[in-house]
Design an enzyme around this catalytic site. Sequence first.
Site, mmCIF file in Angstrom:
data_model
loop_
_atom_site.group_PDB
_atom_site.id
_atom_site.type_symbol
_atom_site.label_atom_id
_atom_site.label_comp_id
_atom_site.label_asym_id
_atom_site.label_seq_id
_atom_site.Cartn_x
_atom_site.Cartn_y
_atom_site.Cartn_z
ATOM 1 N N HIS A 115 -4.620 1.662 7.587
ATOM 2 C CA HIS A 115 -3.333 2.277 7.700
ATOM 3 C C HIS A 115 -3.085 3.403 6.745
ATOM 4 O O HIS A 115 -2.453 4.502 7.022
ATOM 5 C CB HIS A 115 -2.355 0.983 7.178
ATOM 6 C CG HIS A 115 -0.805 1.516 7.242
ATOM 7 N ND1 HIS A 115 0.242 1.055 8.262
ATOM 8 C CD2 HIS A 115 -0.032 2.278 6.553
ATOM 9 C CE1 HIS A 115 1.302 1.609 7.932
ATOM 10 N NE2 HIS A 115 1.211 2.160 6.827
ATOM 11 N N GLU A 116 -3.538 3.374 5.419
ATOM 12 C CA GLU A 116 -3.186 4.330 4.342
ATOM 13 C C GLU A 116 -4.170 5.544 4.518
ATOM 14 O O GLU A 116 -3.562 6.538 4.445
ATOM 15 C CB GLU A 116 -3.578 3.581 2.886
ATOM 16 C CG GLU A 116 -2.682 2.400 2.692
ATOM 17 C CD GLU A 116 -1.314 2.649 2.697
ATOM 18 O OE1 GLU A 116 -0.629 3.739 2.827
ATOM 19 O OE2 GLU A 116 -0.654 1.700 2.956
ATOM 20 N N CYS B 21 5.562 -0.039 6.862
ATOM 21 C CA CYS B 21 5.152 1.141 5.981
ATOM 22 C C CYS B 21 6.496 1.410 5.243
ATOM 23 O O CYS B 21 7.558 1.398 5.669
ATOM 24 C CB CYS B 21 5.014 2.164 7.089
ATOM 25 S SG CYS B 21 4.564 3.785 6.155
ATOM 26 N N LEU B 22 6.220 1.835 3.865
ATOM 27 C CA LEU B 22 7.335 1.926 3.283
ATOM 28 C C LEU B 22 8.236 3.446 3.880
ATOM 29 O O LEU B 22 9.336 3.718 3.448
ATOM 30 C CB LEU B 22 7.058 2.265 1.484
ATOM 31 C CG LEU B 22 6.462 0.963 0.968
ATOM 32 C CD1 LEU B 22 6.273 1.139 -0.415
ATOM 33 C CD2 LEU B 22 7.727 -0.080 1.020
ATOM 34 N N GLY C 150 0.795 -1.232 -0.192
ATOM 35 C CA GLY C 150 0.175 0.070 -0.142
ATOM 36 C C GLY C 150 0.961 1.111 0.126
ATOM 37 O O GLY C 150 2.037 0.975 0.585
ATOM 38 N N HIS D 221 -2.476 7.834 6.835
ATOM 39 C CA HIS D 221 -1.438 8.871 6.155
ATOM 40 C C HIS D 221 -1.923 10.287 5.718
ATOM 41 O O HIS D 221 -1.433 11.167 5.504
ATOM 42 C CB HIS D 221 -0.992 8.107 5.057
ATOM 43 C CG HIS D 221 0.088 7.312 5.336
ATOM 44 N ND1 HIS D 221 1.559 7.413 5.869
ATOM 45 C CD2 HIS D 221 0.330 5.711 5.157
ATOM 46 C CE1 HIS D 221 2.363 6.555 6.148
ATOM 47 N NE2 HIS D 221 1.622 5.330 5.616
ATOM 48 N N GLN E 88 3.287 9.825 0.922
ATOM 49 C CA GLN E 88 4.427 9.218 0.992
ATOM 50 C C GLN E 88 5.493 9.506 -0.241
ATOM 51 O O GLN E 88 6.570 9.123 -0.254
ATOM 52 C CB GLN E 88 4.065 7.666 1.073
ATOM 53 C CG GLN E 88 3.577 7.126 2.534
ATOM 54 C CD GLN E 88 3.338 5.707 2.613
ATOM 55 O OE1 GLN E 88 2.308 5.376 1.892
ATOM 56 N NE2 GLN E 88 4.190 5.181 3.228
HETATM 57 CO CO CO Z 1 2.337 3.380 5.580
#
Ligand code: CO
Length: 171
Positions: free
Chosen positions: A140-141, A98-99, A45, A144, A50
């Site tokens: 989660h997304e 998470c990236l 994701g 962000h 990000q």
């Molecule tokens: Co993330």
Amino acid sequence: MIREIVIYPDRRLKEISKPVEHFDESLHALLDDMYETMIAKNGVGLAAVQVGVHLRALIINIPFDKELEDSQPKENTLEVINPTLLEISGETDFQEGCLSVPGVFEDIVRAQYVKVEYQDRFGEKHLIDDDDFLAIALQHEMDHLDGKVFVEKLSYIKRKKFEKEWKKLHP
Ligand code: CO
């Protein structure tokens, strides 16, 4: 085009993203780039914030078989624009990564079930609901988009431990 990922604790991750108003070529290019970037970094994701773009857009692509290569084809990508949470219930915990916080995996408590209304890349409205991994990924997304990163949900002790180790690795 693969874009650069904003890494924690960059201030840009804390900004609140703005609603998408134009479902145009530049949005489509952003979503295409987000997919390429997510795949290049082995993610499931990614939110626009990000890659440094403060728009309420996120993508999710859960591999259908982790053992297989190419198990995240582009056509399986869920593109979620301007999501709103309509229903939320239950509680579960799941190991998240998470990236923007590479190499860190922690158990996070979230709702078990969510129902979300969103728009696709053409502005068409859709509903989605889930009580499995997709529900976790959506939460989660969506966090962000409101400037929140998953490590902020850790307990006080675990958060302190994480911050100490993170600073050692990323001075
Ligand atoms: Co993330």
